[in-house]
Design an enzyme around this catalytic site. Structure first.
Site, mmCIF file in Angstrom:
data_model
loop_
_atom_site.group_PDB
_atom_site.id
_atom_site.type_symbol
_atom_site.label_atom_id
_atom_site.label_comp_id
_atom_site.label_asym_id
_atom_site.label_seq_id
_atom_site.Cartn_x
_atom_site.Cartn_y
_atom_site.Cartn_z
ATOM 1 N N THR A 137 0.817 -1.219 0.000
ATOM 2 C CA THR A 137 0.000 0.000 0.000
ATOM 3 C C THR A 137 0.849 1.267 0.000
ATOM 4 O O THR A 137 0.685 2.146 -0.856
ATOM 5 C CB THR A 137 -0.924 0.010 1.231
ATOM 6 O OG1 THR A 137 -1.528 -1.279 1.397
ATOM 7 C CG2 THR A 137 -1.997 1.063 1.079
ATOM 8 N N TRP A 158 4.014 1.649 -0.517
ATOM 9 C CA TRP A 158 4.881 1.647 -1.695
ATOM 10 C C TRP A 158 4.152 2.265 -2.889
ATOM 11 O O TRP A 158 4.691 3.122 -3.602
ATOM 12 C CB TRP A 158 5.293 0.204 -1.987
ATOM 13 C CG TRP A 158 6.324 0.027 -3.047
ATOM 14 C CD1 TRP A 158 7.209 0.947 -3.515
ATOM 15 C CD2 TRP A 158 6.593 -1.185 -3.765
ATOM 16 N NE1 TRP A 158 8.021 0.390 -4.487
ATOM 17 C CE2 TRP A 158 7.659 -0.910 -4.641
ATOM 18 C CE3 TRP A 158 6.051 -2.463 -3.731
ATOM 19 C CZ2 TRP A 158 8.178 -1.882 -5.502
ATOM 20 C CZ3 TRP A 158 6.567 -3.430 -4.575
ATOM 21 C CH2 TRP A 158 7.623 -3.139 -5.450
ATOM 22 N N HIS A 181 -8.592 0.291 1.908
ATOM 23 C CA HIS A 181 -8.643 -1.167 2.059
ATOM 24 C C HIS A 181 -10.071 -1.691 1.891
ATOM 25 O O HIS A 181 -10.331 -2.870 2.174
ATOM 26 C CB HIS A 181 -8.152 -1.579 3.453
ATOM 27 C CG HIS A 181 -6.702 -1.288 3.715
ATOM 28 N ND1 HIS A 181 -5.704 -1.560 2.796
ATOM 29 C CD2 HIS A 181 -6.083 -0.766 4.801
ATOM 30 C CE1 HIS A 181 -4.535 -1.211 3.320
ATOM 31 N NE2 HIS A 181 -4.740 -0.726 4.513
ATOM 32 N N THR A 200 12.344 2.736 -4.708
ATOM 33 C CA THR A 200 12.959 1.495 -4.240
ATOM 34 C C THR A 200 12.745 1.382 -2.732
ATOM 35 O O THR A 200 12.604 2.376 -2.021
ATOM 36 C CB THR A 200 14.467 1.460 -4.531
ATOM 37 O OG1 THR A 200 15.108 2.521 -3.807
ATOM 38 C CG2 THR A 200 14.743 1.586 -6.016
ATOM 39 N N LYS A 250 10.729 -5.228 5.874
ATOM 40 C CA LYS A 250 11.621 -5.948 4.963
ATOM 41 C C LYS A 250 11.228 -5.774 3.503
ATOM 42 O O LYS A 250 12.052 -5.471 2.656
ATOM 43 C CB LYS A 250 11.645 -7.443 5.312
ATOM 44 C CG LYS A 250 12.511 -7.795 6.502
ATOM 45 C CD LYS A 250 12.694 -9.312 6.586
ATOM 46 C CE LYS A 250 13.663 -9.684 7.693
ATOM 47 N NZ LYS A 250 13.865 -11.161 7.762
#
Length: 293
Positions: free
Chosen positions: A49, A51, A101, A221, A253
């Site tokens: 999300t 990102w 969502h 990134t 991560k």
């Protein structure tokens, strides 16, 4: 509306986060006015999300790409259903970017005119489960779990914000013809971010120069986002005392296959049986491991 749970609020069979929800908005969401150039990021929680918020912010806002405007992505692409910043959506300038969502059946009626656009990001559910487990233990607004077995039970029962993962993705995909929607797989975005940005920008009808494309890819990134306070939510959450500890990061991560470090063989096999039962006829593909093609 069932609001008896400390952490969750059940509205029309769907679980929202109790402390974050704009109840008045959600009760009138069906009639929320949609503009033709609105863009929605829709995901099940922990599926990329934030990102995608960053990617869309970089595509749409030159000041975000060249860092001349210091605006957080959560303000550029706010959550529709959240009450945290009390956004005045009616007076926001177009094009408006939203994050949500919500399940397909709670979507505003205006989204079905197939003019406003939806980018739906989906991720393999084992990594969703693993990321969600850590996330829930970090934030005070989420119910913590003693171990991943405890969380896995709630996840597979749909007793988490977002309800049942299987229902969320199935609902949006099976009703895709009602919407102007692009499905993007998290793992493919990780493997080829540049091609994914091009695919998203093409869907949004936003042409990027090579220089702008390079800037979007570079700033989107995982490592660069983890260092960017405008993109990663860390400062916001810690300043508002939403975390249980000062340690940890909103972007933990972002890897593919992290579930293998957390699920036992028995848990993995149990998950596979449920997945096969519920998704055996589902046409979208999933990538479970970094080496999988």
């Amino acid at each position: 509306m069932d609001n008896t749970d400390t952490y969750l609020l059940n509205f029309k069979g769907y679980y929202f986060q109790h402390s974050l929800l704009d109840v008045d908005l959600i009760e009138h969401l069906d009639d929320f006015e949609i503009r033709d150039d609105d863009v929605f990021i829709i995901t099940y929680p922990k599926s990329g999300t934030i990102w995608t918020q960053q990617i869309l912010s970089l595509i749409y806002f030159e000041g975000h790409r060249n860092r001349s405007e210091l605006v957080n992505t959560c303000d550029r692409v706010p959550f529709l259903e959240h009450s945290a910043h009390k956004v005045d959506h009616v007076n926001r300038p177009s094009p408006r970017l939203f994050t949500s969502h919500i399940p397909y059946y709670l979507a505003p009626k205006g989204l079905k005119n197939q003019k406003a656009k939806i980018v739906y990001i989906y991720r393999n559910p084992k990594d969703v489960l693993t990321s969600y487990f850590h996330f829930s233990n970090w934030l005070v607004t989420f119910e913590p779990s003693d171990n991943i077995e405890h969380f896995m039970k709630r996840f597979l029962d749909g007793k988490v914000m977002g309800s049942l993962w299987f229902d969320h993705i199935r609902g949006w995909y099976e009703h895709r013809h009602d919407f102007n929607i692009l499905f993007m797989m998290y793992e493919e975005m990780k493997k080829d971010l540049r091609s994914s940005v091009l695919k998203i920008s093409s869907f949004l009808e936003k042409e990027l120069s090579e220089e702008d494309l390079d800037a979007v890819v570079n700033q989107a990134t995982f490592q660069n986002m983890k260092l960017d306070p405008q993109a990663n939510y860390d400062c916001i959450l810690k300043s508002e005392n939403w975390t249980r500890t000062e340690e940890g990061y909103f972007l933990r991560k972002g890897t593919i296959g992290d579930w293998k470090h957390h699920l036992t063989v028995e848990q993995n096999e149990r998950f596979d049986r449920i997945f096969q039962m519920k998704m055996k006829d589902f046409p979208l593909k999933f990538i479970w491991d970094i080496n999988e093609e």
